[in-house]
Design a protein around this motif. Structure first.
Motif, short mmCIF file in Angstrom:
data_model
loop_
_atom_site.label_atom_id
_atom_site.label_comp_id
_atom_site.label_asym_id
_atom_site.label_seq_id
_atom_site.Cartn_x
_atom_site.Cartn_y
_atom_site.Cartn_z
N TYR A 58 -2.98 -3.67 8.23
CA TYR A 58 -2.84 -5.08 7.82
C TYR A 58 -2.25 -5.12 6.43
CZ TYR A 58 -4.00 -10.00 7.01
OH TYR A 58 -3.93 -11.34 6.74
N ASP A 59 -1.19 -5.87 6.27
CA ASP A 59 -0.52 -6.01 4.97
C ASP A 59 -1.24 -7.08 4.15
OD1 ASP A 59 1.12 -6.34 2.80
OD2 ASP A 59 2.97 -6.58 3.95
N PHE A 60 -1.73 -6.69 2.97
CA PHE A 60 -2.49 -7.64 2.16
C PHE A 60 -1.67 -8.87 1.77
CE2 PHE A 60 -0.40 -5.25 -1.22
CZ PHE A 60 -0.17 -6.20 -2.19
N LYS A 61 -0.34 -8.75 1.81
CA LYS A 61 0.51 -9.88 1.43
C LYS A 61 0.55 -10.96 2.52
CE LYS A 61 3.36 -7.12 -1.69
NZ LYS A 61 4.69 -6.57 -2.00
N GLN A 62 -0.01 -10.65 3.69
CA GLN A 62 -0.19 -11.70 4.70
C GLN A 62 -1.37 -12.59 4.33
OE1 GLN A 62 0.23 -8.54 8.18
NE2 GLN A 62 0.26 -10.60 9.02
N CYS A 63 -2.36 -12.00 3.68
CA CYS A 63 -3.54 -12.75 3.24
C CYS A 63 -3.27 -13.43 1.90
CB CYS A 63 -4.74 -11.81 3.13
SG CYS A 63 -6.24 -12.56 2.48
N PHE A 64 -2.71 -12.65 0.98
CA PHE A 64 -2.39 -13.16 -0.35
C PHE A 64 -0.87 -13.32 -0.43
CE2 PHE A 64 -6.20 -10.54 -0.61
CZ PHE A 64 -7.12 -11.46 -1.09
N ILE A 76 -6.38 -16.60 4.75
CA ILE A 76 -7.48 -15.69 5.09
C ILE A 76 -7.48 -15.37 6.59
CG2 ILE A 76 -9.96 -15.30 4.95
CD1 ILE A 76 -8.54 -15.75 2.25
N PRO A 77 -7.43 -14.10 6.97
CA PRO A 77 -7.46 -13.74 8.39
C PRO A 77 -8.86 -13.96 8.97
CG PRO A 77 -7.53 -11.76 7.04
CD PRO A 77 -7.31 -12.90 6.10
N THR A 78 -8.93 -14.24 10.25
CA THR A 78 -10.23 -14.45 10.90
C THR A 78 -10.99 -13.13 11.07
OG1 THR A 78 -9.15 -14.30 13.07
CG2 THR A 78 -9.46 -16.51 12.14
N CYS A 82 -9.84 -7.01 8.52
CA CYS A 82 -8.52 -7.23 7.93
C CYS A 82 -8.65 -7.89 6.56
CB CYS A 82 -7.68 -8.11 8.85
SG CYS A 82 -7.16 -7.31 10.39
N HIS A 83 -9.56 -8.83 6.45
CA HIS A 83 -9.77 -9.51 5.17
C HIS A 83 -10.28 -8.54 4.10
CE1 HIS A 83 -11.74 -13.09 2.84
NE2 HIS A 83 -10.59 -12.71 2.30
N LEU A 84 -11.22 -7.69 4.48
CA LEU A 84 -11.75 -6.72 3.53
C LEU A 84 -10.67 -5.74 3.08
CD1 LEU A 84 -15.20 -5.96 5.21
CD2 LEU A 84 -14.81 -7.28 3.13
N LYS A 85 -9.88 -5.28 4.04
CA LYS A 85 -8.79 -4.35 3.69
C LYS A 85 -7.78 -5.03 2.77
CE LYS A 85 -5.55 -0.98 5.59
NZ LYS A 85 -4.53 -1.21 4.57
N ALA A 86 -7.46 -6.29 3.05
CA ALA A 86 -6.51 -7.02 2.22
C ALA A 86 -7.02 -7.13 0.78
CB ALA A 86 -6.27 -8.41 2.80
N GLN A 87 -8.30 -7.42 0.62
CA GLN A 87 -8.87 -7.54 -0.72
C GLN A 87 -8.83 -6.20 -1.47
OE1 GLN A 87 -12.67 -10.13 -0.72
NE2 GLN A 87 -12.31 -9.72 1.44
N TYR A 88 -9.19 -5.15 -0.77
CA TYR A 88 -9.19 -3.82 -1.37
C TYR A 88 -7.77 -3.42 -1.79
CZ TYR A 88 -10.16 1.20 -1.83
OH TYR A 88 -10.27 2.49 -2.31
N ASP A 89 -6.81 -3.63 -0.91
CA ASP A 89 -5.42 -3.26 -1.21
C ASP A 89 -4.84 -4.14 -2.31
OD1 ASP A 89 -5.60 -1.34 0.72
OD2 ASP A 89 -4.45 -2.42 2.24
N TYR A 90 -5.23 -5.40 -2.36
CA TYR A 90 -4.74 -6.30 -3.40
C TYR A 90 -5.25 -5.84 -4.77
CZ TYR A 90 -3.28 -10.87 -5.36
OH TYR A 90 -2.67 -11.88 -6.07
N MET A 91 -6.50 -5.40 -4.81
CA MET A 91 -7.03 -4.86 -6.06
C MET A 91 -6.21 -3.66 -6.53
SD MET A 91 -11.17 -4.78 -6.01
CE MET A 91 -12.14 -6.27 -6.03
N ILE A 92 -5.91 -2.77 -5.61
CA ILE A 92 -5.12 -1.58 -5.95
C ILE A 92 -3.74 -2.00 -6.45
CG2 ILE A 92 -4.01 0.49 -5.01
CD1 ILE A 92 -6.39 0.74 -3.09
#
Length: 281
Positions: A58-64, A76-78, A82-92
């Motif tokens: 899941y690409d975090f840029k789909q969420c953010f 925000i994905p349902t 996917c949401h957790l991964k997006a947040q973690y990747d966005y932090m990185i």
């Protein structure tokens, strides 16, 4: 991890996450970096995150949605993973990308309040609080599981008290003796605490620090009740903190309690049972 190590982890994590969510322009990047380093290196947190997001594509840029000519937006994905991964990747992404920082990202979103520090805190809460809540919940559930094991061991360790005396025996003129069942008292109190602690994350409009403080007080009582020799002074101090929390936030607490499984009766019953326990040790 043993129970003490897990409690220390809980305290450290809540301190770092509280610092992050309450960041300002001066310390937001440092707090993000410290938080990310902690959840990446701590073996317990690393394991629960890997179990949840490992293999998720899941690409975090789909969420953010940050690559846009206008305001950035949240989508925000349902799917929670996917949401957790997006947040973690966005932090990185924020932490490791040159010329990118927390303040810059916060100002790319549209907020009603344009004060810089307010925008930063709104951004951090919107972007990363679900990840923080997930980790907090996992730590709490692990502690609850350990509590159940501790209670089971406790019931086997205590002197079997069916038809035996527990606590203070007061011999009176008529020969009767006042006694109480320590094991049942402790189990009842622990059950109430195990019910109340998970509900704290759903309480709104109360500072995270105040929530952390009352959680610490509840955990101190948990710890002391399952100790071989409970320390009355520590229980009294924790109980005073719980009473103060209820008194200070009675109105706000009522609103939150209305939407949770925990009621004022549970808090009142907890206080009463702990006070009863204290009179018998």
């Amino acid at each position: 991890m043993n129970y003490i190590e897990l409690r220390k982890l809980s305290l450290e994590f809540r301190r770092l996450s509280s610092n992050l969510l309450n960041s300002n322009d001066d310390n937001a990047d440092v707090n993000l970096s410290r938080f990310l380093s902690y959840i990446t290196k701590n073996e317990f947190i690393k394991r629960i995150l890997e179990q949840k997001i490992s293999g998720i594509e899941y690409d975090f840029k789909q969420c953010f949605q940050i690559e846009t000519n206008g305001w950035s937006d949240f989508n925000i994905p349902t799917d929670e993973a996917c949401h957790l991964k997006a947040q973690y990747d966005y932090m990185i992404f924020i932490n490791e990308t040159d010329k990118i920082n927390v303040t810059m990202q916060a100002m790319n979103y549209c907020w009603s309040d344009r004060k810089v520090n307010v925008m930063i805190q709104k951004f951090l809460n919107k972007s990363f609080k679900p990840l923080i809540d997930f980790i907090n919940d996992q730590i709490s559930m692990e502690m609850i599981a350990m509590d159940e094991d501790r209670k089971a061991n406790l019931s086997n360790t205590f002197i079997q008290n069916i038809e035996t005396l527990n606590g203070t025996a007061n011999q009176q003129a008529n020969g009767t003796i006042n006694n109480y069942n320590t094991n049942n008292d402790i189990s009842s109190i622990l059950s109430l605490i195990n019910k109340i602690i998970p509900s704290l994350s759903s309480i709104s409009d109360i500072d995270n620090e105040e929530i952390d403080n009352v959680k610490d007080d509840l955990e101190v009582i948990q710890e002391q009740l399952t100790a071989p020799t409970p320390k009355k002074s520590r229980i009294n101090k924790a109980l005073a903190g719980i009473k103060k929390f209820i008194k200070d936030f009675s109105m706000k607490l009522s609103v939150s309690l209305a939407t949770s499984a925990v009621t004022k009766t549970d808090w009142t019953e907890l206080i009463q049972q702990v006070e009863d326990f204290l009179t018998n040790i």
